[in-house]
Enzyme design. Structure first.
Site, mmCIF file in Angstrom:
data_model
loop_
_atom_site.group_PDB
_atom_site.id
_atom_site.type_symbol
_atom_site.label_atom_id
_atom_site.label_comp_id
_atom_site.label_asym_id
_atom_site.label_seq_id
_atom_site.Cartn_x
_atom_site.Cartn_y
_atom_site.Cartn_z
ATOM 1 N N TYR A 77 -71.565 21.465 -62.004
ATOM 2 C CA TYR A 77 -72.138 20.197 -62.484
ATOM 3 C C TYR A 77 -72.902 20.466 -63.780
ATOM 4 O O TYR A 77 -73.670 21.423 -63.851
ATOM 5 C CB TYR A 77 -73.110 19.625 -61.448
ATOM 6 C CG TYR A 77 -72.575 18.388 -60.769
ATOM 7 C CD1 TYR A 77 -72.091 17.328 -61.525
ATOM 8 C CD2 TYR A 77 -72.575 18.264 -59.389
ATOM 9 C CE1 TYR A 77 -71.597 16.193 -60.914
ATOM 10 C CE2 TYR A 77 -72.088 17.130 -58.769
ATOM 11 C CZ TYR A 77 -71.597 16.093 -59.538
ATOM 12 O OH TYR A 77 -71.113 14.969 -58.938
ATOM 13 N N GLU A 119 -74.452 17.651 -66.066
ATOM 14 C CA GLU A 119 -74.902 16.443 -66.765
ATOM 15 C C GLU A 119 -75.728 16.805 -67.996
ATOM 16 O O GLU A 119 -76.590 17.693 -67.932
ATOM 17 C CB GLU A 119 -75.769 15.577 -65.852
ATOM 18 C CG GLU A 119 -74.975 14.534 -65.108
ATOM 19 C CD GLU A 119 -74.762 14.953 -63.674
ATOM 20 O OE1 GLU A 119 -74.704 16.176 -63.430
ATOM 21 O OE2 GLU A 119 -74.651 14.054 -62.819
ATOM 22 N N ASP A 164 -57.981 4.326 -82.832
ATOM 23 C CA ASP A 164 -57.588 4.850 -81.521
ATOM 24 C C ASP A 164 -56.294 5.621 -81.757
ATOM 25 O O ASP A 164 -55.218 5.035 -81.850
ATOM 26 C CB ASP A 164 -57.384 3.687 -80.549
ATOM 27 C CG ASP A 164 -56.860 4.165 -79.199
ATOM 28 O OD1 ASP A 164 -56.468 5.352 -79.090
ATOM 29 O OD2 ASP A 164 -56.835 3.360 -78.251
ATOM 30 N N THR A 181 -56.906 10.447 -76.612
ATOM 31 C CA THR A 181 -56.690 11.216 -75.389
ATOM 32 C C THR A 181 -56.307 12.630 -75.825
ATOM 33 O O THR A 181 -55.967 12.869 -76.982
ATOM 34 C CB THR A 181 -55.563 10.598 -74.526
ATOM 35 O OG1 THR A 181 -54.458 10.298 -75.363
ATOM 36 C CG2 THR A 181 -56.055 9.342 -73.837
ATOM 37 N N ARG A 226 -55.369 16.141 -69.235
ATOM 38 C CA ARG A 226 -55.613 14.699 -69.248
ATOM 39 C C ARG A 226 -57.110 14.477 -69.466
ATOM 40 O O ARG A 226 -57.943 15.007 -68.730
ATOM 41 C CB ARG A 226 -55.178 14.067 -67.928
ATOM 42 C CG ARG A 226 -53.728 14.334 -67.612
ATOM 43 C CD ARG A 226 -53.200 13.412 -66.573
ATOM 44 N NE ARG A 226 -52.859 12.140 -67.168
ATOM 45 C CZ ARG A 226 -51.668 11.871 -67.725
ATOM 46 N NH1 ARG A 226 -50.719 12.777 -67.760
ATOM 47 N NH2 ARG A 226 -51.428 10.699 -68.250
#
Ligand code: DSN
Length: 423
Positions: free
Chosen positions: A46, A48, A193, A220, A229
């Site tokens: 983790y 954050e 984009d 992406t 992905r």
């Protein structure tokens, strides 16, 4: 693997990928190194926050790997800032919209049936509920040229806070200089984009919107960029930008975007995916990646010409990038979903797609969309495009003939298995 059910499905998917040819323009095959990074122990962590400022301990390696991804992204796309945490393209776009817009503000994007993406304001999406989307579109369906005059008129009238260049089904280069001119006139932030073409921009075969004064770019990481992905947001944060977009926003853009991604939209970043993004960005900076990008375009050009030679009607009569849109309904009298299903049966995977101003609904649209990024990674060259066009033609001409489809399926399988799956 203890779980035999999943192991069986993974093996079956590997076989499907090996025995067929992947023509969906937004798909690709990643390297072994990218797969290894995705399957690494970074999955367990983790993190954050951002490098150097986290809310959990034990970040020595996560900080370093995220910083590597950031530095590589900035160098590859020539941006001041990179946020590599978005889980996919839709939240990346949402993060940009929400970074400084208020509900009710206006965004200008491409007409959806002319190539715009769902996140560019399709009715029913969260962004369409919150923001007011206005449109630009194609003026000339033969060339694909955007109606820049109408774009300017609409922009002057509606004062969009963002002008969004980008698409998921448009086979031509955009004129970024024209976008910048209009953006400058109305004081909009210029956003691109580039999900479909980021790899081709990185490889130097298509224009980089930042060279024309764009402020933000989302992409992406799994399409032409050949990574895991996921997504990234690249932005410029220097005041004194040649455009008249509000300097205060431009100056703060990277911070506003970071805050909107975390804690605005997401919690813990996926560090295994960020590690894999770093690997893909390393690969995209190598000289052989430039050759790959050139081959993607050369293959797309040959495939589109061959299809037209076989009598297919291509939207805009060709392509400048990696993809092409084919109007199936007007050539064969059946819709794109029949073409998709027929070609699936012989091992050629592509997707049904709306064409500009399509009279048919999106689930049974008039067209199909196909492209060359994946088959080029597999090692296919121009001469193979001639063969693929011939298979597509034969299959669609005999879509009710079981024997012919069976024969074609065997031909495709024999051919495809000679090109091993990367990774
Ligand atoms: N779903 C992607 C595509 O296929 O174009 C866009 O996000």
């Amino acid at each position: 693997m203890q779980d035999k059910a999943v192991a069986k499905l993974i093996a079956a998917e590997e076989k499907r990928q090996l025995e067929g040819l992947e023509l969906i323009p937004s798909e690709n095959y990643v390297s072994r190194e990218v797969l290894d990074a995705m399957g690494s122990v970074f999955t367990n962590k983790y993190s954050e926050g951002f490098p150097g400022k986290r809310y959990y301990g034990g970040q020595v390696n996560t900080d370093a790997v995220e910083q590597l991804a950031i530095d590589r992204a900035k160098a590859l796309f020539r941006s001041d800032h990179a946020n590599v945490q978005p889980h996919s393209g839709a939240p990346a776009n949402e993060a940009v919209y929400h970074a400084w817009l208020e509900p009710g503000d206006t965004i200008m994007g491409m007409e959806l049936s002319h190539g715009g993406h769902l996140t560019h304001g399709r009715p029913g999406t969260i962004s369409a509920k919150l923001f007011n989307f206005v449109r630009y579109g194609i003026k000339d369906l033969e060339t694909g040229e955007i109606d820049y005059q109408l774009m300017r008129e609409v922009a002057l009238r509606t004062k969009p806070k963002i002008i969004l260049a980008g698409f998921s089904s448009y086979p031509r280069e955009l004129n970024y200089a024209k976008f910048a001119e209009i953006g400058q006139e109305v004081g909009a932030v210029l956003m691109a984009d580039m999900a479909h073409i980021a790899g081709l921009i990185a490889g130097g075969v298509l224009n980089n919107p930042f060279d024309f004064g764009f402020h933000v770019m989302t992409t992406t990481t799994h399409k032409t960029l050949r990574g895991p992905r996921g997504a990234m947001i690249l932005s410029q944060g220097k005041v004194g930008n040649p455009l008249k977009a509000p300097d205060k926003i431009i100056e703060n853009l990277p911070t506003l975007i970071d805050r909107t991604v975390f804690p605005g939209l997401q919690g813990g970043p996926h560090m295994h995916i960020i590690a894999a993004k770093a690997v893909a960005l390393y690969e995209a900076a190598q000289p052989e990646y430039k050759l790959y990008c050139k081959q993607v375009l050369a293959n797309a050009k040959t495939l589109s010409e061959e299809l037209m030679h076989q009598g297919f009607k291509l939207v805009t009569n060709g392509t400048d990038n990696h993809m092409m849109l084919v109007d199936i309904q007007s050539t064969f009298g059946f819709d794109g979903s029949v073409a998709e299903e027929t070609l699936d049966r012989i091992g050629l995977t592509l997707n049904k797609n709306v064409i500009p101003d399509d009279p048919l609904p999106p689930y049974r649209p008039s067209g199909i969309r196909l492209g060359t990024p994946a088959i080029t990674t597999r090692g296919l060259k121009e001469e193979h495009m001639v063969q693929i066009a011939a298979w597509i033609t034969r299959a669609l001409k005999s879509h009710n003939d079981e024997n012919e489809l069976e024969k074609l399926s065997k031909e495709v399988k024999t051919f495809a298995t000679a090109f091993p799956l990367p990774g």
